[in-house]
Motif scaffolding. Structure first.
Motif, short mmCIF file in Angstrom:
data_model
loop_
_atom_site.label_atom_id
_atom_site.label_comp_id
_atom_site.label_asym_id
_atom_site.label_seq_id
_atom_site.Cartn_x
_atom_site.Cartn_y
_atom_site.Cartn_z
N PRO A 160 42.52 32.00 38.86
CA PRO A 160 41.11 31.96 39.22
C PRO A 160 40.21 32.12 38.00
N SER A 161 38.95 31.71 38.15
CA SER A 161 37.99 31.87 37.05
C SER A 161 37.62 33.32 36.83
N LYS A 172 33.28 30.58 44.79
CA LYS A 172 34.48 31.01 45.50
C LYS A 172 35.75 31.07 44.65
N ASP A 173 35.67 30.73 43.38
CA ASP A 173 36.88 30.70 42.55
C ASP A 173 37.14 32.09 41.94
N VAL A 212 40.00 36.66 55.06
CA VAL A 212 39.11 36.18 54.00
C VAL A 212 39.75 35.01 53.25
N PHE A 213 38.91 34.23 52.59
CA PHE A 213 39.41 33.04 51.88
C PHE A 213 40.02 33.38 50.53
N TYR A 214 39.66 34.54 49.97
CA TYR A 214 40.09 34.88 48.61
C TYR A 214 41.36 35.74 48.63
N LYS A 215 42.06 35.71 47.52
CA LYS A 215 43.27 36.50 47.37
C LYS A 215 42.91 37.96 47.11
N ILE A 216 43.64 38.87 47.76
CA ILE A 216 43.45 40.31 47.54
C ILE A 216 44.72 40.89 46.94
N VAL A 217 44.58 41.60 45.83
CA VAL A 217 45.68 42.32 45.19
C VAL A 217 45.38 43.81 45.32
N LEU A 232 43.10 46.46 35.81
CA LEU A 232 42.86 45.47 34.76
C LEU A 232 44.12 44.69 34.43
N MET A 233 45.23 45.39 34.35
CA MET A 233 46.49 44.74 34.03
C MET A 233 47.00 43.88 35.19
N GLY A 234 46.45 44.11 36.40
CA GLY A 234 46.83 43.31 37.56
C GLY A 234 45.93 42.11 37.79
N CYS A 235 44.95 41.91 36.92
CA CYS A 235 44.01 40.78 37.06
C CYS A 235 44.60 39.50 36.48
N SER A 236 44.40 38.39 37.17
CA SER A 236 44.90 37.09 36.70
C SER A 236 43.90 36.37 35.81
N ALA A 237 42.61 36.62 36.03
CA ALA A 237 41.56 35.84 35.36
C ALA A 237 41.24 36.38 33.97
N ASP A 238 40.58 35.54 33.18
CA ASP A 238 40.14 35.94 31.84
C ASP A 238 38.82 36.70 31.88
N TYR A 239 38.08 36.55 32.98
CA TYR A 239 36.78 37.21 33.10
C TYR A 239 36.82 38.19 34.27
N ILE A 240 36.29 39.40 34.05
CA ILE A 240 36.41 40.49 35.01
C ILE A 240 35.03 40.98 35.47
#
Length: 274
Positions: free
Chosen positions: A6-7, A34-35, A60-65, A84-92
């Motif tokens: 995701p973005s 929505k990304d 919901v439409f979005y992924k939840i971790v 933070l270490m569980g985030c997939s995106a480059d922007y937080i």
């Protein structure tokens, strides 16, 4: 398509506040952009939070971790580093489980993200009776951001309404001329994951009282500038008690922040990398 990055990753901190967290998750369901994924930083909540997250994943439409740690008192800095270490995106984007985002919340952060900057957003604090009154339909219709709806439900006259009533060029003007300096606020801030990792994330010695601002101060020491968007990136803050607020933790954190300002250091040895 499941493995497409995701973005944006949105980190939401929570602790045993299912009623508020559910409203926040419905708020993200209304986003125009929505990304994104949601990463819940759970500082030791019980099974009711886990059950809520399981249920919301199907709604919901979005992924939840869900990133969880044992309850060892107020350890928000520690769970945020894990999230933070569980985030997939480059922007937080970081926010709290008691802050409902307006439907342009993620879009505003995304549109204004830029290399060398982090974003400082704003919030409107709601009284407890309105915090409890807001339901799923009010979030879907964005009633909780409508000053007329808030007034009809007894919002205090002293309520600062400008963040909810200004948009476009007026909000840009107020962002530029507000006397409040940009700071990293736990309820509404965003930045590049690489910049946050470069300063080693949150200082895990710090409990309640300015640990988010200390991160921003180290980001600025590393050359990252704060961008003030308190009149554009908006959420409403639900009221609640803060039993974890202690004079001792606030005093300890002030000493740490003072040292960061004096030394102009950007790295903490008490962060993600030990």
């Amino acid at each position: 398509m499941e493995n497409v990055k995701p973005s944006i990753s949105v980190i939401i901190s929570t602790y045993n506040s299912e009623e508020w967290l559910e409203k926040v998750l419905w708020g993200f369901q209304q986003q125009s952009f929505k990304d994104f994924e949601v990463v819940i930083a759970d500082d030791g909540s019980g099974p009711r939070t886990k059950e809520l997250i399981r249920r919301m994943k199907d709604s919901v439409f979005y992924k939840i971790v869900h990133v969880w740690q044992e309850d060892e008192g107020f350890q928000k800095s520690k769970i945020l580093n894990k999230a933070l270490m569980g985030c997939s995106a480059d922007y937080i984007i970081m926010t709290d489980g008691d802050c409902i985002p307006r439907n342009d919340f993620v879009a505003v952060h995304h549109l204004n993200s830029a290399p060398g900057f982090y974003i400082s957003g704003g919030y409107c604090m709601l009284p407890i009776h309105i915090s409890k009154l807001i339901d799923k339909e009010d979030i879907e219709k964005q009633n909780c951001f409508n000053i007329h709806w808030l007034k009809s439900n007894g919002i205090p006259k002293k309520f600062k309404k400008s963040k909810l009533t200004v948009k476009g060029h007026v909000s840009k003007f107020l962002n530029s001329f507000t006397p409040t300096n940009a700071s990293w606020n736990g309820h509404n801030s965003s930045g590049w994951k690489s910049d946050i990792l470069k300063v080693n994330g949150f200082d895990e010695r710090m409990q309640y009282g300015g640990q988010d601002r200390e991160l921003g101060e180290r980001l600025m020491n590393s050359g990252i500038k704060g961008k003030q968007l308190r009149y554009s990136a908006v959420c409403v803050h639900l009221d609640h008690k803060r039993s974890y607020r202690t004079l001792e933790s606030i005093a300890k954190n002030k000493v740490i922040r003072r040292a960061v300002k004096t030394s102009k250091c950007s790295w903490t040895p008490y962060g993600i990398a030990k």
